[in-house]
Design a protein around this motif. Structure first.
Motif, PDB file in Angstrom:
ATOM      1  N   GLU A 254       0.861  -1.184   0.000  1.00  0.00           N
ATOM      2  CA  GLU A 254       0.000   0.000   0.000  1.00  0.00           C
ATOM      3  C   GLU A 254       0.888   1.221   0.000  1.00  0.00           C
ATOM      4  N   GLU A 255       0.699   2.066  -0.982  1.00  0.00           N
ATOM      5  CA  GLU A 255       1.617   3.188  -1.119  1.00  0.00           C
ATOM      6  C   GLU A 255       1.653   4.091   0.105  1.00  0.00           C
ATOM      7  N   GLU A 256       0.463   4.450   0.557  1.00  0.00           N
ATOM      8  CA  GLU A 256       0.369   5.425   1.647  1.00  0.00           C
ATOM      9  C   GLU A 256       1.004   4.918   2.939  1.00  0.00           C
ATOM     10  N   THR A 257       0.795   3.648   3.214  1.00  0.00           N
ATOM     11  CA  THR A 257       1.152   3.154   4.543  1.00  0.00           C
ATOM     12  C   THR A 257       2.354   2.218   4.547  1.00  0.00           C
TER      13      THR A 257
ATOM     14  N   THR B 323      -2.337  -4.576   5.626  1.00  0.00           N
ATOM     15  CA  THR B 323      -3.150  -3.356   5.473  1.00  0.00           C
ATOM     16  C   THR B 323      -4.244  -3.270   6.537  1.00  0.00           C
ATOM     17  N   ASP B 334      -7.167  -3.210  -6.475  1.00  0.00           N
ATOM     18  CA  ASP B 334      -6.199  -3.217  -5.386  1.00  0.00           C
ATOM     19  C   ASP B 334      -5.161  -4.326  -5.537  1.00  0.00           C
TER      20      ASP B 334
END
Ligand SMILES: Cc1ncc(C[n+]2csc(CCOP(=O)(O)OP(=O)(O)O)c2C)c(N)n1
Ligand SMILES: Cc1ncc(C[n+]2csc(CCOP(=O)(O)OP(=O)(O)O)c2C)c(N)n1
Ligand code: SF4
Ligand code: SF4
Ligand SMILES: [Mg+2]
Ligand SMILES: [Mg+2]
Lengths: 618, 350, 618, 350
Positions: A254-257, B323, B334
């Protein structure tokens, strides 16, 4: 001496000690041939230990694209003193024996029908390099340099590969290139005009890739959107999960996290691994695992639960010879029955049989659609040969607009708008597949208590015989539906008279086609059907019915696919002859050819009878 | 057969803050033996969920096999449940939890299911600190198969056949502490007053909460010579600190004198107030927790109550850095790298 | 109304709540009939819980000795209010409905084709007894007293049984006898001349015994000299170990020390249970375990190891419907494939199929001889019906001079005197069976390292393909040897024209013979073969070849024995028609008869077509 | 392939009291990686057997699967051995031991084999106090499958791939003590001086002796960031009391000052003399034994040596009260009730 003289058609065997760094050198060699556009197939024959035991790397080069094992060795590169004599004897008459001449060959090495090519690998290496670790590794690179000269392979192809490999650490490339050159020069200076076998650039390979099936499957699972895996290490399946992890580390962050869009759990054993898959799938995440025979045995109770409770499962069985203390580093196709009927009670499971990396990728992805559509386990039957060896294959493909088929899952909206009473095990559509719901979807609708078979259509507990019986029979309807969804067989009709038919699957494919083509060249046309899935479709039954002489090629002792064909297609056993290879090595075309000839069922063209076949061994 | 409960709802049933009545947390009528400890435990679970204002459909119930493992049919009928196979609840729960970290997972097991066939999965769910409420209904015997001794049966204890168990018993709480559980408690099905807050604390806890509920089997192990009978347990019980569980939403009104209470802040902001009786009972030290248990055991007593808690330990999802979104909600966009990247990957294999 | 009127030929069903003490009352009834010399077969149909759910006890009485389930209920004893209406409706026209009339029957009970016999069981009981526990138990005894009057069973038979039962606590016998008398008197006073069904002393049973298969097997293991068992509780197999323990407590206590000549270990799970058996057998003690389907699944990895490492194993599978949360208290024959081919790799296991308690005892003992002779797992395929229900059977037999066949085991002396080099996997005798040694026997000879398949004939480690292949093929030689040692099939030839053949096994036997006899009575002679073991002998193949129409009767969905027959005997599937009962209840003769008639393969005698059959249900 | 060792025997090899040379306890040449810790452990086993004057053929070797489980091929070639399947050594050993209580059983396992797939069998062999020398060659990784972290890998420790292990590690010795082992020790393959007496004590012990041998994997887990590397272990080792093992046959010559030594008499009359360094290290108390381990762990150190011993606990055969004669020697006469009794039994079913 009649030296073997060929272009782009030979078998070379590297005889090493495992753990000595030979793998990357040997791979460098195979890859160079591949990059020259010449079909090539390396097979690694390794022991069940980590360091110090004999390992062989057998590379077949074949311009025509026949890439099954051939049998018979034209060139041997003998670096392992433990097996030196056996390796020496295995070289075909007219062949070449390359060895480390730092020590002379003992007395008993007295063949005059082969060319001995002594290269003082150890001393060359020790002269050039001082670091002991490098010395061990680069000895292997030197013999690749030797081969480059002997086989007329452009050195720049090899140096290019090395540069690519060490792109990030160019310092390390240098000594490798130096080693290549040492080997090349030594051979040029001492063995000019010695070897009559050569490699020539070809246009046979254009778009192909060369990779192992396990990596392809791992990547397929990434593409298919698998997010949960529980697994337990076991050779030869481990590298599927390793590939999955590698690619998710590349494409699922995940790019953001920086967090991962995947959950990979190394389980405590295979019972837990399959439990994790079942829990994940039940809860709406695409989940899978990979194992080998011992794991299949351990998973069987839970596979049965998944069958009866109708939970999607994707499982890859990378087959090896049984049992645990069998020969775990040898290939076999001997888990078919164990997988097809895994678990007690009346169970049957969908099987898929890929034959090359492209299909590993494709079936890897399709398996998830099928498992969710059919709400049942789907087992992909790979094997050690396919999974762990590099194979030349058509490239992997993905339609850019491909959507996942999640099957009959009711969303919160579906539930909200539903008028009828929902029943988890109600066959609304008549295809045996019922609608399922995912936990947490809707505040008041769709919750149920999942169990094996003691439920009615509305998932309420019952021990009523008639409900039980009806449910068990619906599962058979679903089984019929499965036949319409799974990959269809590949049929090749060459003889419109339908005399002889060959059936095979998975890694027997290359050898089978090669054998067929040899018969064809000698005037005997044979039809073939490659089984790609179980249950068997009508085409399979038709094919069998059309032919009068049928052979089923397998790599197991008991003819397991034949068993399933007889059973599930209600075929008279007398119609199907088994051709069975059980030595733990990939099946060779010559083995098939011999078996067909030896069966006395067909008239063998004289031309074929006379051909001399390269010898067996191993 | 679980009979459907009549749908009649008394108009005046009290509602909790989330607008649910206690009945919204109930399930089908139990088919266990009359007086079975498991039924009381079931009731305590219902009560805890009610008091915590949980949305029933956001709870998932998973069990193994046994009388105990049937109980999820008897509570939370609005939640999905899974009666799996013997001893494998933890792995099924692990998979389910990996698929969606946003739901609350209740795992139900028995002492046979956990301490024998399920020992490996039990140990490893603990080790990974899976975010799970692991409730073991412990009756010291195999109820559903008619009363054989289980591995938690005390040495010398005898069930219906009257033969004293010769083997050492396994203390699941000690084991849980040893193996990394982050919340460990022991309750008694006969003491709902203590059990409900223990369950509530567990549900508020982020990580593996293990609750060993002594839950007598009236049919096979409630004999005079059994140490898991109602009578024996009542006579030999010892509690750790009593405690209050204060959910985040509630204003903290109670006041505690300095030194008499230990405060543990849970992951969701709820607070557990322990009323210290004995300073040795520091519940955040693993070693002390085990020693407390051993000490009472030497005296021949069961220590109940909250035995150990450490809300700081990361749960599995955090350990693997997954995530925060439920994995089961992710879509093609995704998850799938797409065909262009595949072309690149293909090239890498040329 | 046409009352059913019969002597020694009827079906009675007791409808109870489980955990209410009805089992012993019902058993008392069945045993009384048995003691009158009349063939009888009780079947307990119970739920998968401990207390409070419906349970049925169905007793068939049949002078002719047909003791399979018949279907259709002539007399119902309805004590369970939960199922009262269903039970009421299930009574055949002309039948009798005995119920607790303390509360009147609700309005909707309005049949006029049956005789309602109200007995105020609860109030009678409450009047007579004050102890609440006794009240619950004795209610059941009262209805036995009622039946004693209605069916004309001599009360003294019943009181005699009770006295025998309470020999050690005669005080307890009294209230039981009192309860019997209460029921008897009430019926005599209120329902004289009501019931036209009766029991009459017969000479049909003389030497027979009545017992459950599990006890017989447990006893067989005691006689066979089993000394080690690892086991894990699972219904319906647990009572095998309980019986084994009971009998070893009686007959295996060392006089001098009070110590036991047996080691019974309740294992932590089935994986450990089978591990204990393998370890015990390997070390020279006769070892066994018993389980049901879920256990078989879990044991499969180790079963494979035992097959390849050639270790004797005796295992009983008391089959039930799958999976765990299936219907564990229902009977089925659905683990055949799971057992025959248990484990990954090419494996095959010996199966034995007992059909009654006497054979449970006999095969129980023989299994140890076979396992040791063949050095491989032998799996006894029982089922819930055979294992847990009482069956009338010929008595158990033991030749007083019978010796154990320990197979090819080398003693210390053998080793001492041996001249040749011993090889653990050397086929000296050509029967595929090699000589083994037991740890600790000899100081310098006979030690070896046991492994799966990666060994040569001398048990040394090898990964050599040819050694592996030779070993795998020797195992097939052993498989052939097995065919000559295992119990042969029971063949009954009634029709010398060999038109119709029936194949069956285990608990389908009684129903099959009954069906055959019904056809016979109507002029159609049918031949039969009862399979008693796998692999199949030549007789089985011959029988199949001799007949033109063949039915295979099984209690599973997928026709698992048929699958094995087709496979292993190379039979054309078209020859074998399946008759499959999968409702979880013991198969009934009428089901078989219907299936044969419905197959349209034979011409049905008109007489048979017209016969009215008692209805099905459950 | 295990190569046969040349049969040449040096004439002057010293013999032990039973008349065997060290070579009589050896096996085939090892095929493990050069430098593998397991080979040193193998050597220590050979040495212990030699020093204890065991008759080689009265020893039985049983193992699971893994590099560690291969080692029985490399010692005691005159003993029967059994390389079984992954994680199931304890059950095979249980069966074997039940069949003949008179032999000495050595069970070899790895940390993967024991702490993961074999956890359940490990726990229950302990609980039954099976008379077995359970040797776990612990390298913190799965050697044979190429180096994945095992459940004994310490949190933060990293093997060849360099990824730190996120999970809590399982301390097998603590667990063994908790679950009822009667002899628990930890050794280090690199310290033969300590390991040999630990093994000898175990072999003299009657009941389950568990020995956790830290046995580094040079190929996959000997990295700078691994806590199971030779280097790291050497730097972080802490020993309990040193001790002498005095077999029964030997005259006791050494003299110990009052208070400095604790004496434990083993079942066969051998004596273990512990040289007390620190009085808290009382080795016969379970609780203290665990606390000792925990204390050192907090300091980041491995505690080695004899950790706990209790020779008083009954072993399985005594718990089940089985005959003192090996069951595998009993014959028809001992076992079969005979046909007359069968007639009686038949009658009981009439
Ligand atoms: C693999 C397997 N083995 C055995 C069984 C039989 N079985 C059902 S429940 C049970 C034990 C239950 O004991 P426990 O977990 O303590 O639950 P309780 O009934 O006491 O609540 C067993 C052994 C099974 N279902 N599956
Ligand atoms: C059922 C099963 N699962 C997986 C494997 C593969 N396998 C072989 S050895 C091994 C792990 C060995 O680790 P450990 O016990 O620590 O031994 P080491 O090699 O480190 O000495 C595994 C997983 C197997 N043989 N059987
Ligand atoms: S048998 Fe025991 S555990 Fe099971 S329901 Fe009855 S009382 Fe409860
Ligand atoms: S891989 Fe590791 S454990 Fe296995 S032999 Fe090599 S060093 Fe030893
Ligand atoms: Mg229990
Ligand atoms: Mg290890």
């Amino acid at each position: 001496m009649n030296k073997i003289e060929r272009i782009n058609d030979f078998v070379i065997r590297f005889c090493n000690v495992n753990g000595s760094g030979s793998a990357s050198a040997n791979n460098l060699f195979a890859k160079a041939i591949f990059r020259l556009g010449v079909p090539v197939s390396p097979k690694n024959i390794f022991p069940s230990n980590i360091q110090g035991l004999p390992t062989w790397y057998e590379v077949r080069v074949n311009e025509e694209g026949f890439l099954g094992r051939r049998g018979g060795i034209d060139i041997t590169v003998a670096v392992n003193r433990q097996t030196l004599f056996g390796d020496y004897q295995d070289v075909l008459p007219g062949g070449y024996f390359i060895y480390d001449s730092t020590k002379p060959l003992p007395e008993k090495f007295q063949r005059d029908d082969i060319s001995e090519i002594g290269i003082p690998l150890t001393s060359l290496c020790n002269e050039a390099f001082s670091n002991p670790k490098l010395r061990q590794l680069l000895k292997n690179i030197i013999y690749v340099g030797v081969l480059s000269f002997l086989l007329d392979i452009d050195l720049s192809i090899l140096t290019g590969s090395i540069k690519k490999q060490f792109k990030k650490k160019p310092k390390l490339a240098e000594p490798n290139i130096q080693a290549l050159e040492i080997g090349f020069s030594y051979a040029r200076d001492h063995y000019p005009d010695t070897c009559r076998i050569s490699v020539r650039k070809s246009d046979k390979l254009t778009n192909e890739i060369m990779m192992d099936g396990n990596s392809a499957f791992g990547l397929g699972a990434v593409y298919a959107g698998a997010t949960v895996t529980g697994w337990y290490p076991i050779t030869p399946s481990t590298s599927i999960i390793e590939a999955f992890e590698r690619y998710t580390n590349m494409y699922r962050i995940e790019e953001e996290t920086g967090r991962k869009k995947v959950a990979i759990i190394q389980a405590e054993d295979e019972l837990a691994a399959i439990g994790i898959v079942i829990g994940g799938s039940w809860n709406g995440a695409r989940s899978f695992t990979a194992t080998s025979g011992p794991g299949i045995s351990l998973m069987s109770e839970l596979l049965g639960l998944a069958y009866f409770a109708e939970i999607p499962v994707v499982l890859v069985d990378v087959q090896r010879t049984g049992p645990s203390t069998g020969m775990p580093t040898r290939t076999q196709q001997s888990d078919l029955l164990a997988c097809a009927y895994a678990s007690h009670g009346d169970t049957k499971h969908i099987l898929l049989f890929p034959c090359d990396p492209r299909e590993c990728f494709e079936f890897g992805a399709d398996a998830f659609d099928l498992a969710e559509r059919l709400q049942t386990p789907v087992i992909v039957m790979s094997d050690l040969d396919l999974g762990m060896n590099d194979h030349v294959s058509a490239p992997m493909q993905w339609e850019s607009d491909r959507k996942y088929d999640r099957g009959k899952v009711l969303s919160a909206d579906d539930l909200e708008n539903m008028q009828e009473k929902w029943g988890r095990y109600l066959d609304v559509d008549g295809d045996g597949i019922c609608y399922r719901t995912i936990p947490g979807s809707h505040p008041t609708k769709g919750a149920y208590f999942t169990r094996g078979t003691s439920h009615n259509q509305y998932a309420a507990y019952t021990e009523e015989s008639s409900e039980y019986e009806a449910n068990m029979k619906r599962l058979l309807v679903k089984w019929q539906t499965a036949r319409t969804l799974i990959p269809s067989p590949r049929i090749k009709i060459r003889d419109p008279e339908y005399t002889i038919g060959l059936l095979f699957y998975g890694t027997s494919t290359h050898a089978a086609y090669e054998s067929i083509s040899r018969f064809s060249r000698n005037g005997l046309e044979i039809n073939s059907l490659r089984v790609r899935a179980f249950p068997f479709q009508d085409e399979v039954i038709e094919f069998i019915n059309q032919h009068s002489i049928l052979f089923v090629i397998e790599q197991n002792r008991d003819g397991q696919l034949r068993t399933m064909l007889i059973n599930e297609c209600e075929i008279d056993p007398a119609k199907l002859q088994s051709i069975l290879n059980i030595d733990g090595l990939p099946i060779a075309a010559s083995f098939i050819t011999d078996a067909i000839q030896g069966s006395n069922l067909i008239t063998i063209p004289e031309s074929l009878q006379k051909q001399n076949k390269p010898g067996g061994k191993q | 057969m679980s009979y459907a409960r009549p749908n009649f709802r008394h108009p005046k049933q009290p509602e909790n803050d989330a607008g649910f009545t206690r009945r919204d947390y109930e399930g089908a009528i139990s088919t266990l033996c009359a007086g079975c400890g498991h039924d009381s435990t079931t009731n305590a679970i219902i009560q805890a969920c009610f008091e915590l204002n949980l949305e029933p459909h956001r709870v998932v119930k998973i069990s193994g096999i046994g009388c105990s493992s049937k109980t999820p049919a008897y509570f939370l009928s609005r939640s999905h449940g899974f009666n799996s196979v013997h001893g494998r609840m933890p792995s099924i729960a692990t998979g389910a939890n990996m698929a969606n970290r946003d739901l609350l997972y209740i795992g139900i097991s028995g002492d046979g299911d956990t301490a024998s066939i399920g020992m490996g999965q039990f140990a490893h769910a603990l080790r990974r600190n899976l975010n799970l409420n692991y409730i073991c209904m412990n009756n010291g015997c195999y109820g559903l198969t008619k009363g054989q001794d289980s591995a938690t049966a005390d040495r010398g204890s005898a069930g219906k056949k009257g033969v004293p168990n010769p083997y050492e018993s396994i203390d699941l709480c000690e084991l849980a502490i040893e193996l990394g559980a982050s919340y460990v408690a022991r309750g008694f099905s006969g003491d709902k007053k203590q059990l409900v807050p223990l369950l509530k604390g567990a549900m508020a806890h982020n990580g593996l909460a293990f609750i060993d509920v002594i839950s007598p089997c009236v049919t096979f192990n409630n004999t005079a010579s059994s140490t898991k009978s109602y009578h024996y347990v009542r006579e030999h019980i010892e509690t750790t600190n009593t405690f209050d569980f204060v959910p985040l939403q509630r204003e903290i009104l109670t006041h505690y004198d300095e030194g008499t209470s230990q405060e543990v802040t849970m992951h969701d902001g709820s607070i557990i107030h322990l009323h210290k009786v004995d300073s040795s009972k520091d519940l955040t030290s693993r070693q002390k927790a085990v020693n407390n248990l051993e000490k009472e055991k030497e005296k021949g007593r069961f220590l109940t109550g909250l035995l150990y808690v450490n809300p700081e330990i990361d749960e599995t999802h955090d350990l693997i850095n997954s995530t925060l979104r439920p994995l089961n909600t992710l879509t093609e966009e995704d998850l799938c790298p797409g065909s262009e990247i595949l072309d690149r990957i293909n090239s890498a294999f040329r």
